[in-house]
Design a protein around this motif. Structure first.
Motif, PDB file in Angstrom:
ATOM      1  N   GLY A   1      10.477 -24.271  10.166  1.00  0.00           N
ATOM      2  CA  GLY A   1       9.068 -24.406  10.524  1.00  0.00           C
ATOM      3  C   GLY A   1       8.347 -23.095  10.792  1.00  0.00           C
ATOM      4  O   GLY A   1       7.192 -23.100  11.229  1.00  0.00           O
ATOM      5  N   ALA A   2       9.009 -21.965  10.540  1.00  0.00           N
ATOM      6  CA  ALA A   2       8.350 -20.672  10.776  1.00  0.00           C
ATOM      7  C   ALA A   2       7.235 -20.470   9.747  1.00  0.00           C
ATOM      8  O   ALA A   2       7.295 -20.995   8.637  1.00  0.00           O
ATOM      9  N   PRO A   3       6.188 -19.722  10.114  1.00  0.00           N
ATOM     10  CA  PRO A   3       5.097 -19.468   9.157  1.00  0.00           C
ATOM     11  C   PRO A   3       5.622 -18.790   7.893  1.00  0.00           C
ATOM     12  O   PRO A   3       6.587 -18.019   7.926  1.00  0.00           O
ATOM     13  N   LEU A   4       4.990 -19.116   6.779  1.00  0.00           N
ATOM     14  CA  LEU A   4       5.358 -18.523   5.494  1.00  0.00           C
ATOM     15  C   LEU A   4       4.314 -17.475   5.115  1.00  0.00           C
ATOM     16  O   LEU A   4       3.113 -17.717   5.251  1.00  0.00           O
ATOM     17  N   ALA A   5       4.782 -16.354   4.633  1.00  0.00           N
ATOM     18  CA  ALA A   5       3.882 -15.281   4.207  1.00  0.00           C
ATOM     19  C   ALA A   5       4.110 -15.006   2.727  1.00  0.00           C
ATOM     20  O   ALA A   5       5.258 -14.883   2.274  1.00  0.00           O
TER      21      ALA A   5
ATOM     22  N   GLY B   1      -2.743 -13.495 -15.879  1.00  0.00           N
ATOM     23  CA  GLY B   1      -4.186 -13.297 -15.913  1.00  0.00           C
ATOM     24  C   GLY B   1      -4.916 -14.206 -14.944  1.00  0.00           C
ATOM     25  O   GLY B   1      -5.912 -13.798 -14.329  1.00  0.00           O
ATOM     26  N   ARG B   2      -4.439 -15.425 -14.776  1.00  0.00           N
ATOM     27  CA  ARG B   2      -5.105 -16.371 -13.865  1.00  0.00           C
ATOM     28  C   ARG B   2      -4.949 -15.932 -12.418  1.00  0.00           C
ATOM     29  O   ARG B   2      -5.881 -16.061 -11.617  1.00  0.00           O
ATOM     30  N   LEU B   3      -3.777 -15.391 -12.061  1.00  0.00           N
ATOM     31  CA  LEU B   3      -3.607 -14.894 -10.688  1.00  0.00           C
ATOM     32  C   LEU B   3      -4.468 -13.653 -10.462  1.00  0.00           C
ATOM     33  O   LEU B   3      -5.056 -13.475  -9.386  1.00  0.00           O
ATOM     34  N   ALA B   4      -4.565 -12.791 -11.477  1.00  0.00           N
ATOM     35  CA  ALA B   4      -5.377 -11.578 -11.331  1.00  0.00           C
ATOM     36  C   ALA B   4      -6.843 -11.920 -11.112  1.00  0.00           C
ATOM     37  O   ALA B   4      -7.587 -11.150 -10.478  1.00  0.00           O
ATOM     38  N   ALA B   5      -7.280 -13.073 -11.617  1.00  0.00           N
ATOM     39  CA  ALA B   5      -8.690 -13.469 -11.474  1.00  0.00           C
ATOM     40  C   ALA B   5      -8.992 -14.103 -10.127  1.00  0.00           C
ATOM     41  O   ALA B   5     -10.154 -14.367  -9.811  1.00  0.00           O
ATOM     42  N   ILE B   6      -7.951 -14.358  -9.324  1.00  0.00           N
ATOM     43  CA  ILE B   6      -8.155 -14.984  -8.007  1.00  0.00           C
ATOM     44  C   ILE B   6      -8.383 -13.897  -6.973  1.00  0.00           C
ATOM     45  O   ILE B   6      -7.579 -12.967  -6.825  1.00  0.00           O
ATOM     46  N   HIS B   7      -9.480 -13.996  -6.262  1.00  0.00           N
ATOM     47  CA  HIS B   7      -9.801 -13.057  -5.182  1.00  0.00           C
ATOM     48  C   HIS B   7      -9.638 -13.797  -3.857  1.00  0.00           C
ATOM     49  O   HIS B   7     -10.341 -14.780  -3.586  1.00  0.00           O
ATOM     50  N   LEU B   8      -8.696 -13.340  -3.039  1.00  0.00           N
ATOM     51  CA  LEU B   8      -8.349 -14.024  -1.801  1.00  0.00           C
ATOM     52  C   LEU B   8      -9.009 -13.331  -0.617  1.00  0.00           C
ATOM     53  O   LEU B   8      -8.929 -12.111  -0.471  1.00  0.00           O
ATOM     54  N   PHE B   9      -9.659 -14.129   0.220  1.00  0.00           N
ATOM     55  CA  PHE B   9     -10.268 -13.629   1.454  1.00  0.00           C
ATOM     56  C   PHE B   9      -9.670 -14.418   2.615  1.00  0.00           C
ATOM     57  O   PHE B   9      -9.678 -15.649   2.605  1.00  0.00           O
ATOM     58  N   THR B  10      -9.153 -13.714   3.616  1.00  0.00           N
ATOM     59  CA  THR B  10      -8.559 -14.371   4.775  1.00  0.00           C
ATOM     60  C   THR B  10      -9.304 -13.969   6.041  1.00  0.00           C
ATOM     61  O   THR B  10     -10.019 -12.955   6.071  1.00  0.00           O
TER      62      THR B  10
ATOM     63  N   LEU C   1      -1.207 -13.901   2.066  1.00  0.00           N
ATOM     64  CA  LEU C   1      -1.588 -15.242   2.510  1.00  0.00           C
ATOM     65  C   LEU C   1      -0.505 -15.770   3.427  1.00  0.00           C
ATOM     66  O   LEU C   1       0.661 -15.849   3.044  1.00  0.00           O
ATOM     67  N   GLU C   2      -0.885 -16.110   4.651  1.00  0.00           N
ATOM     68  CA  GLU C   2       0.073 -16.671   5.609  1.00  0.00           C
ATOM     69  C   GLU C   2      -0.244 -18.141   5.826  1.00  0.00           C
ATOM     70  O   GLU C   2      -1.393 -18.513   6.075  1.00  0.00           O
ATOM     71  N   VAL C   3       0.781 -18.974   5.721  1.00  0.00           N
ATOM     72  CA  VAL C   3       0.631 -20.411   5.926  1.00  0.00           C
ATOM     73  C   VAL C   3       1.375 -20.775   7.196  1.00  0.00           C
ATOM     74  O   VAL C   3       2.608 -20.723   7.250  1.00  0.00           O
ATOM     75  N   ALA C   4       0.630 -21.104   8.233  1.00  0.00           N
ATOM     76  CA  ALA C   4       1.196 -21.515   9.508  1.00  0.00           C
ATOM     77  C   ALA C   4       0.661 -22.905   9.830  1.00  0.00           C
ATOM     78  O   ALA C   4      -0.494 -23.065  10.198  1.00  0.00           O
ATOM     79  N   ARG C   5       1.527 -23.913   9.610  1.00  0.00           N
ATOM     80  CA  ARG C   5       1.142 -25.308   9.780  1.00  0.00           C
ATOM     81  C   ARG C   5       0.026 -25.647   8.789  1.00  0.00           C
ATOM     82  O   ARG C   5       0.245 -25.629   7.599  1.00  0.00           O
ATOM     83  N   ILE C   6      -1.209 -25.878   9.244  1.00  0.00           N
ATOM     84  CA  ILE C   6      -2.278 -26.288   8.327  1.00  0.00           C
ATOM     85  C   ILE C   6      -3.094 -25.065   7.909  1.00  0.00           C
ATOM     86  O   ILE C   6      -3.578 -24.313   8.753  1.00  0.00           O
ATOM     87  N   GLN C   7      -3.230 -24.885   6.613  1.00  0.00           N
ATOM     88  CA  GLN C   7      -4.022 -23.777   6.082  1.00  0.00           C
ATOM     89  C   GLN C   7      -4.974 -24.344   5.036  1.00  0.00           C
ATOM     90  O   GLN C   7      -4.545 -25.016   4.098  1.00  0.00           O
TER      91      GLN C   7
ATOM     92  N   ARG D   1      -2.162 -23.119  -5.921  1.00  0.00           N
ATOM     93  CA  ARG D   1      -1.245 -24.168  -5.445  1.00  0.00           C
ATOM     94  C   ARG D   1       0.016 -24.214  -6.307  1.00  0.00           C
ATOM     95  O   ARG D   1       1.133 -24.256  -5.787  1.00  0.00           O
ATOM     96  N   ASP D   2      -0.166 -24.210  -7.635  1.00  0.00           N
ATOM     97  CA  ASP D   2       0.986 -24.308  -8.531  1.00  0.00           C
ATOM     98  C   ASP D   2       1.861 -23.065  -8.451  1.00  0.00           C
ATOM     99  O   ASP D   2       3.093 -23.156  -8.488  1.00  0.00           O
ATOM    100  N   ILE D   3       1.243 -21.907  -8.333  1.00  0.00           N
ATOM    101  CA  ILE D   3       2.023 -20.669  -8.234  1.00  0.00           C
ATOM    102  C   ILE D   3       2.838 -20.664  -6.942  1.00  0.00           C
ATOM    103  O   ILE D   3       4.029 -20.329  -6.938  1.00  0.00           O
ATOM    104  N   LEU D   4       2.205 -21.072  -5.834  1.00  0.00           N
ATOM    105  CA  LEU D   4       2.918 -21.117  -4.556  1.00  0.00           C
ATOM    106  C   LEU D   4       4.048 -22.139  -4.591  1.00  0.00           C
ATOM    107  O   LEU D   4       5.131 -21.909  -4.032  1.00  0.00           O
ATOM    108  N   ALA D   5       3.830 -23.284  -5.248  1.00  0.00           N
ATOM    109  CA  ALA D   5       4.857 -24.319  -5.324  1.00  0.00           C
ATOM    110  C   ALA D   5       6.079 -23.815  -6.089  1.00  0.00           C
ATOM    111  O   ALA D   5       7.225 -24.002  -5.668  1.00  0.00           O
TER     112      ALA D   5
END
Length: 416
Positions: free
Chosen positions: A191-195, A218-227, A239-245, A259-263
């Motif tokens: 259950g520890a947070p995932l990074a 190319g699809r991942l390169a086009a994703i701009h992540l803001f946290t 990207l850190e996932v701790a319980r609900i993100q 979602r698919d890349i993380l899975a």
């Protein structure tokens, strides 16, 4: 699902001896209210009894007002298995009023005014050791309701088909018993947070494109992540996932891609991932995709009652694409939508089938009944206890195909 009925059974037995006129559900209600008040004493002592409901509402109210630490939140999560039904203000207030009307000799608390703290009675003449049962329910989750389903042996058995019973002789099979799910297994990472670092995900998408090119790099390169950092959304490669993100973005921005890349990334690390989608066709598509990159890693969870409807819908989709010959419908999704039943072959050998096989809803997956051991002319010929089909672990309707063959993906004959 989990149920506190068995955990509270010894306590309810003691209460029932003192109040035989009360039904067991009524006594269980008394125990649940007292568990809530006991929880409030631990984390919000001195507060009005009516304000205990946020502790088992499922929302982080208690953490927000500083009543619990992160370590103590596990106690609240455990309590919610028993107290979830009372996690609303009105429901809890009505429960307190109802609780106060019970015989005082049974109650451990006096709640004369819900706007004031509940008062614990100093001495109890009935079930004085109830606090031990309550502490166990706050420390350990209740057991799962239900009992394991036995597998039918060789011999004559019956099962319902419509309004009648059909009997069939089961030979002795050499199949292994159905594989049971470990319902108490903890998360692989406890259950520890995932990074997730972008550099790690780049390695994953490169691997995915090497297996089946869909321009993942190319699809991942086009994703701009803001946290969220310091109260503001800022560009980030982590990207850190701790319980609900929550992932927010407009249509086409890359939420499903991420979602698919993380899975796939998590599956390659041996982590368990549950992907929930609202459409069975989309579910089957994702299963095929994930198994392409990590063979044998994915299987759908599809209900049995509407399996045939899903198969018919998939046939219609393929027909709409111009493939009008049903025999040409070879979509891999059909591997998970089988509506055939091996018992049909046994019935055919006995001459019981004409032209119409058993409907999928009539398949005796978990509804076989053995004959009575003692035959009394006044008794029914078949026992009431239900048994699982011995073909379960080799049946296409209950077992995932392909590299993961033998792993159940439907509803196994295990505790409910």
């Amino acid at each position: 699902m989990r149920s506190s009925t068995e955990s509270l059974a010894p306590l309810i037995d003691q209460l029932s001896m003192a109040a035989p006129e009360l039904r067991r559900p009524r006594l269980q209600f008394l125990c649940e209210v007292e568990l809530g008040l006991h929880l409030q004493e631990r984390f919000a002592r001195g507060e009005a009894a009516a304000e205990a409901w946020p502790l088992f509402s499922g929302y982080p109210f208690a953490r927000a007002w500083g009543a619990v630490s992160r370590a103590e939140e596990r106690t609240l999560r455990t309590a919610r298995y028993t107290m979830w039904i009372w996690g609303r203000r009105l429901a809890w207030r009505e429960a307190l009023d109802d609780y106060q009307r019970l015989d005082r000799q049974l109650r451990a608390y006096d709640v004369t005014d819900p706007e004031r703290p509940a008062v614990r009675r100093p001495a109890l003449s009935v079930a004085p050791n109830r606090w031990e049962a309550y502490d166990r329910l706050l420390q350990f989750a209740p057991v799962f309701a239900g009992q394991p389903l036995e597998v039918a042996g060789a011999g004559r058995h019956a099962f319902p088909t419509g309004r009648q019973l059909t009997s069939v002789t089961l030979p002795k099979f050499a199949l292994p018993p159905p594989e049971r799910h470990d319902l108490d297994v903890l998360p692989t990472n406890n259950g520890a947070p995932l990074a997730f670092e972008r550099a790690e995900l780049l390695d994953t998408v490169a691997f995915m494109d090497s297996r089946n090119f869909e321009n993942w790099v190319g699809r991942l390169a086009a994703i701009h992540l803001f946290t969220d950092r310091d109260g503001r959304f800022q560009p980030s490669d982590r990207l850190e996932v701790a319980r609900i993100q929550h992932l927010l973005g407009i249509v086409g921005v890359g939420k499903s891609t991420l979602r698919d890349i993380l899975a796939v990334h998590a599956a390659r690390q041996g982590l368990r991932v549950t992907v929930v989608v609202g459409d069975v066709a989309e579910q089957l598509k994702l299963v095929q995709r994930y198994n392409t990159y990590v063979p044998g890693s994915a299987a759908p969870v599809i209900g049995a009652s509407n399996r045939q409807q899903h198969a018919e819908r998939l046939h219609r989709r393929l027909t709409g694409r111009g493939r009008r010959n049903l025999l040409a419908h070879d979509d891999s999704g059909f591997d998970y939508l089988s509506t055939s039943c091996a018992v049909n072959a046994l019935l055919h050998d006995e001459g019981q089938l004409d032209d119409i096989p058993l409907d999928f809803s009539e398949a005796p997956c978990s509804r076989l009944r053995a004959p009575q051991r003692r035959r009394d002319p006044l008794d029914e010929a078949w026992r009431q206890e239900k048994l699982a089909c011995p073909l379960w672990s080799g049946c296409h309707a209950t077992t995932a195909p392909g590299p993961s063959s033998g792993r159940p993906y439907g509803s196994p004959p295990s505790p409910a």
